[in-house]
Write a protein that holds these residues in place. Structure first.
Motif, PDB file in Angstrom:
ATOM      1  N   PHE A 131     -19.264  25.030 -32.056  1.00 58.84           N
ATOM      2  CA  PHE A 131     -18.460  24.384 -30.425  1.00 58.84           C
ATOM      3  C   PHE A 131     -18.089  25.511 -30.166  1.00 58.84           C
ATOM      4  O   PHE A 131     -18.180  26.066 -28.843  1.00 58.84           O
ATOM      5  N   VAL A 132     -16.997  26.258 -30.609  1.00 53.73           N
ATOM      6  CA  VAL A 132     -16.195  27.144 -29.707  1.00 53.73           C
ATOM      7  C   VAL A 132     -16.983  28.444 -30.015  1.00 53.73           C
ATOM      8  O   VAL A 132     -16.339  29.418 -28.921  1.00 53.73           O
ATOM      9  N   ALA A 133     -18.333  28.832 -30.004  1.00 49.84           N
ATOM     10  CA  ALA A 133     -19.056  29.721 -30.633  1.00 49.84           C
ATOM     11  C   ALA A 133     -19.731  29.747 -29.019  1.00 49.84           C
ATOM     12  O   ALA A 133     -19.596  30.619 -28.067  1.00 49.84           O
ATOM     13  N   THR A 134     -19.926  28.436 -28.642  1.00 51.57           N
ATOM     14  CA  THR A 134     -20.982  28.352 -27.492  1.00 51.57           C
ATOM     15  C   THR A 134     -20.121  28.328 -26.229  1.00 51.57           C
ATOM     16  O   THR A 134     -20.019  29.408 -25.138  1.00 51.57           O
ATOM     17  N   LEU A 135     -18.714  27.494 -26.273  1.00 52.35           N
ATOM     18  CA  LEU A 135     -17.553  28.098 -25.467  1.00 52.35           C
ATOM     19  C   LEU A 135     -17.278  28.987 -25.117  1.00 52.35           C
ATOM     20  O   LEU A 135     -17.238  29.844 -23.781  1.00 52.35           O
ATOM     21  N   ALA A 136     -17.020  30.211 -26.292  1.00 52.13           N
ATOM     22  CA  ALA A 136     -16.719  31.923 -26.066  1.00 52.13           C
ATOM     23  C   ALA A 136     -18.117  32.484 -25.481  1.00 52.13           C
ATOM     24  O   ALA A 136     -18.108  33.144 -24.370  1.00 52.13           O
ATOM     25  N   GLY A 137     -19.671  32.070 -25.930  1.00 52.22           N
ATOM     26  CA  GLY A 137     -20.284  32.828 -24.864  1.00 52.22           C
ATOM     27  C   GLY A 137     -20.351  32.509 -23.518  1.00 52.22           C
ATOM     28  O   GLY A 137     -21.158  33.423 -22.624  1.00 52.22           O
ATOM     29  N   ILE A 138     -20.413  31.018 -23.099  1.00 57.36           N
ATOM     30  CA  ILE A 138     -20.231  30.951 -21.607  1.00 57.36           C
ATOM     31  C   ILE A 138     -19.187  31.774 -20.914  1.00 57.36           C
ATOM     32  O   ILE A 138     -19.601  32.471 -19.851  1.00 57.36           O
ATOM     33  N   SER A 139     -18.234  31.812 -21.343  1.00 60.49           N
ATOM     34  CA  SER A 139     -16.855  32.371 -21.167  1.00 60.49           C
ATOM     35  C   SER A 139     -17.508  33.546 -20.783  1.00 60.49           C
ATOM     36  O   SER A 139     -17.366  34.583 -19.513  1.00 60.49           O
ATOM     37  N   TYR A 140     -17.441  34.521 -22.343  1.00 63.74           N
ATOM     38  CA  TYR A 140     -17.321  36.132 -22.107  1.00 63.74           C
ATOM     39  C   TYR A 140     -18.706  36.742 -21.047  1.00 63.74           C
ATOM     40  O   TYR A 140     -18.909  37.623 -20.296  1.00 63.74           O
ATOM     41  N   SER A 141     -19.857  35.997 -20.918  1.00 66.33           N
ATOM     42  CA  SER A 141     -21.350  36.050 -19.711  1.00 66.33           C
ATOM     43  C   SER A 141     -20.886  35.783 -18.377  1.00 66.33           C
ATOM     44  O   SER A 141     -21.248  36.892 -18.260  1.00 66.33           O
ATOM     45  N   GLY A 175     -20.204  39.205 -16.052  1.00 63.76           N
ATOM     46  CA  GLY A 175     -20.547  39.383 -14.440  1.00 63.76           C
ATOM     47  C   GLY A 175     -19.599  39.176 -13.753  1.00 63.76           C
ATOM     48  O   GLY A 175     -19.744  40.130 -12.610  1.00 63.76           O
ATOM     49  N   MET A 176     -18.192  39.084 -14.077  1.00 68.30           N
ATOM     50  CA  MET A 176     -17.075  38.751 -13.184  1.00 68.30           C
ATOM     51  C   MET A 176     -16.400  40.964 -12.986  1.00 68.30           C
ATOM     52  O   MET A 176     -16.068  40.674 -11.692  1.00 68.30           O
ATOM     53  N   ILE A 177     -16.413  40.630 -14.377  1.00 64.94           N
ATOM     54  CA  ILE A 177     -15.862  42.288 -14.148  1.00 64.94           C
ATOM     55  C   ILE A 177     -17.192  43.117 -13.631  1.00 64.94           C
ATOM     56  O   ILE A 177     -16.752  44.589 -13.376  1.00 64.94           O
ATOM     57  N   TYR A 178     -18.409  43.059 -14.060  1.00 68.43           N
ATOM     58  CA  TYR A 178     -19.921  44.196 -13.442  1.00 68.43           C
ATOM     59  C   TYR A 178     -19.198  44.164 -12.021  1.00 68.43           C
ATOM     60  O   TYR A 178     -19.854  44.755 -10.957  1.00 68.43           O
ATOM     61  N   GLU A 179     -19.382  42.603 -10.365  1.00 64.05           N
ATOM     62  CA  GLU A 179     -19.449  42.481  -9.935  1.00 64.05           C
ATOM     63  C   GLU A 179     -17.805  43.601  -8.775  1.00 64.05           C
ATOM     64  O   GLU A 179     -18.369  43.655  -8.215  1.00 64.05           O
ATOM     65  N   LYS A 180     -16.447  44.107  -9.960  1.00 62.56           N
ATOM     66  CA  LYS A 180     -15.917  43.965  -9.680  1.00 62.56           C
ATOM     67  C   LYS A 180     -15.435  46.040  -9.626  1.00 62.56           C
ATOM     68  O   LYS A 180     -14.856  46.610  -8.720  1.00 62.56           O
ATOM     69  N   THR A 181     -16.160  45.779 -10.686  1.00 60.17           N
ATOM     70  CA  THR A 181     -16.457  47.132 -11.158  1.00 60.17           C
ATOM     71  C   THR A 181     -17.369  48.236 -10.577  1.00 60.17           C
ATOM     72  O   THR A 181     -17.336  49.381 -10.078  1.00 60.17           O
ATOM     73  N   ASN A 182     -18.517  47.374  -9.638  1.00 61.37           N
ATOM     74  CA  ASN A 182     -19.675  47.765  -9.039  1.00 61.37           C
ATOM     75  C   ASN A 182     -19.755  47.771  -7.728  1.00 61.37           C
ATOM     76  O   ASN A 182     -20.353  48.409  -6.714  1.00 61.37           O
ATOM     77  N   ARG A 183     -18.214  48.342  -6.936  1.00 57.41           N
ATOM     78  CA  ARG A 183     -18.556  47.850  -5.463  1.00 57.41           C
ATOM     79  C   ARG A 183     -18.612  49.718  -4.920  1.00 57.41           C
ATOM     80  O   ARG A 183     -17.878  51.134  -5.764  1.00 57.41           O
TER      81      ARG A 183
END
Length: 127
Positions: free
Chosen positions: A105-115, A119-127
């Motif tokens: 269960f924790v691994a599932t939430l971590a997978g959703i969160s990390y993924s 994407g958020m980090i990519y969007e902010k650093t790829n400007r």
């Protein structure tokens, strides 16, 4: 003691809110020196409210350019707020009467969160 695990039903997991606490790009972005190696630090925290079926997973990531003399860095911290319809089925109580959540269960939430965080980090650093 046998661990009792329940099937993770994705339809019962709802990402209700993404709380961006900070995103500090610093001087890493815009630095003209190419960077091929980073020191990466990752941390997480969790909290829950069983009576309201809420689970929070907070993530922090810091990237530091180790090939550049002054080692510029960028850091991000985000909380992911989940509502889990069957949260009460995702844990058992230990001897101290503390909830212990299923690893999958924790691994599932971590997978959703990390993924999502990636994407958020990519969007902010790829400007």
């Amino acid at each position: 003691m046998t661990k009792k695990t329940h099937h993770i039903d994705p339809s019962k997991i709802h990402l209700k809110h993404i709380e961006e606490l900070y995103a500090d790009i610093g001087e890493l972005i815009g630095n003209q020196t190419p960077v091929s190696s980073f020191d990466t630090k990752i941390a997480h925290k969790s909290a829950f409210n069983v009576s309201e079926n809420l689970f929070l997973l907070g993530l922090k990531v810091v990237f530091k350019a180790i090939e550049i003399q002054d080692q510029p860095e960028c850091s991000f911290r985000v909380n992911f707020h989940f509502q889990v319809d069957n949260l009460d089925k995702m844990f058992t109580y230990n001897e101290e009467d503390t909830p212990v959540f299923q690893e999958n269960f924790v691994a599932t939430l971590a997978g959703i969160s990390y993924s999502t965080f990636r994407g958020m980090i990519y969007e902010k650093t790829n400007r």
